[in-house]
Design a protein around this motif. Structure first.
Motif, mmCIF file in Angstrom:
data_model
loop_
_atom_site.group_PDB
_atom_site.id
_atom_site.type_symbol
_atom_site.label_atom_id
_atom_site.label_comp_id
_atom_site.label_asym_id
_atom_site.label_seq_id
_atom_site.Cartn_x
_atom_site.Cartn_y
_atom_site.Cartn_z
ATOM 1 N N THR A 88 0.828 -1.209 0.000
ATOM 2 C CA THR A 88 0.000 0.000 0.000
ATOM 3 C C THR A 88 0.861 1.258 0.000
ATOM 4 O O THR A 88 0.642 2.169 -0.798
ATOM 5 N N ALA A 89 1.841 1.311 0.891
ATOM 6 C CA ALA A 89 2.718 2.483 0.957
ATOM 7 C C ALA A 89 3.495 2.643 -0.343
ATOM 8 O O ALA A 89 3.631 3.758 -0.872
ATOM 9 N N PHE A 90 4.011 1.530 -0.887
ATOM 10 C CA PHE A 90 4.743 1.588 -2.154
ATOM 11 C C PHE A 90 3.836 2.099 -3.267
ATOM 12 O O PHE A 90 4.260 2.884 -4.111
ATOM 13 N N GLY A 91 2.572 1.678 -3.258
ATOM 14 C CA GLY A 91 1.614 2.138 -4.265
ATOM 15 C C GLY A 91 1.324 3.627 -4.156
ATOM 16 O O GLY A 91 1.266 4.330 -5.163
ATOM 17 N N VAL A 92 1.153 4.115 -2.936
ATOM 18 C CA VAL A 92 0.896 5.549 -2.736
ATOM 19 C C VAL A 92 2.108 6.364 -3.174
ATOM 20 O O VAL A 92 1.985 7.348 -3.921
ATOM 21 N N ILE A 93 3.289 5.945 -2.719
ATOM 22 C CA ILE A 93 4.513 6.646 -3.105
ATOM 23 C C ILE A 93 4.724 6.532 -4.611
ATOM 24 O O ILE A 93 5.113 7.497 -5.266
ATOM 25 N N GLY A 94 4.437 5.365 -5.146
ATOM 26 C CA GLY A 94 4.548 5.177 -6.593
ATOM 27 C C GLY A 94 3.610 6.096 -7.349
ATOM 28 O O GLY A 94 3.976 6.660 -8.379
ATOM 29 N N GLY A 95 2.390 6.273 -6.840
ATOM 30 C CA GLY A 95 1.431 7.170 -7.484
ATOM 31 C C GLY A 95 1.903 8.613 -7.472
ATOM 32 O O GLY A 95 1.842 9.317 -8.488
ATOM 33 N N VAL A 96 2.408 9.051 -6.324
ATOM 34 C CA VAL A 96 2.921 10.424 -6.212
ATOM 35 C C VAL A 96 4.102 10.631 -7.152
ATOM 36 O O VAL A 96 4.161 11.613 -7.904
ATOM 37 N N ASN A 97 5.034 9.678 -7.138
ATOM 38 C CA ASN A 97 6.215 9.820 -7.991
ATOM 39 C C ASN A 97 5.901 9.575 -9.457
ATOM 40 O O ASN A 97 6.576 10.106 -10.330
ATOM 41 N N PHE A 98 4.871 8.784 -9.740
ATOM 42 C CA PHE A 98 4.434 8.623 -11.126
ATOM 43 C C PHE A 98 3.929 9.961 -11.668
ATOM 44 O O PHE A 98 4.262 10.356 -12.787
ATOM 45 N N LEU A 99 3.118 10.669 -10.860
ATOM 46 C CA LEU A 99 2.627 11.978 -11.296
ATOM 47 C C LEU A 99 3.787 12.958 -11.478
ATOM 48 O O LEU A 99 3.822 13.714 -12.457
#
Length: 159
Positions: free
Chosen positions: A19-30
């Protein structure tokens, strides 16, 4: 019953990491997508070079976020090894992303902002799965069990 409890405890920890990796991934993807479009679409930097610049900046952000949130409970005794492996696996993820961009540009001959973004998004998605596996397996290592740490502290240090 202990087996069920241990499985729950193990997967609860993994769920937090995913979950944390996904949230961080989403922020860094943007962030990555914004930087890629800024470099490629606004400044006119070639797509593969723009991809490289965007990846370096977003991966730097990702390292600090993952270190201090996703994998915060993991061992960090060897920061140098951790940073080197993070860079190596991030570079491998960049190669995956370049592969998708290159496929659209050089193989299919589709070289405009739409196809560059589609290749970019596809590459980021595949690279994200690879990076989670690599970071959790090789970069941010599990801390040794408390008993093992206590045993190591009892042993005399070599002179």
């Amino acid at each position: 019953m202990n087996l069920v409890r241990s499985l729950y405890d193990r997967w609860q920890s993994r769920l937090h990491e995913v979950t944390a990796f996904g949230v961080i991934g989403g922020v860094n993807f943007l962030l990555d997508l914004l930087l890629f479009n800024l470099f490629y679409g606004v400044f006119g930097i070639p797509s593969l070079t723009a991809r490289g610049f965007a990846t370096v900046l977003s991966a730097s952000s990702s390292y600090f976020m993952n270190k201090h949130w996703t994998f915060r409970g993991r061992n960090d005794n060897d920061r140098r090894r951790e940073v080197i492996l993070f860079i190596v696996f991030s570079a491998a993820g960049l190669l995956i992303q370049w592969g998708f961009l290159g496929m659209f540009k050089f193989v299919l001959g589709l070289d405009n902002i739409f196809w560059a973004n589609l290749g970019n998004i596809m590459g980021v998605a595949v690279a994200m799965f690879f990076r989670f596996w690599a970071f959790s397996k090789f970069v941010f290592l599990q801390a040794p069990p408390a008993e093992e740490t206590a045993e190591r502290e009892k042993e005399p240090t070599p002179v």
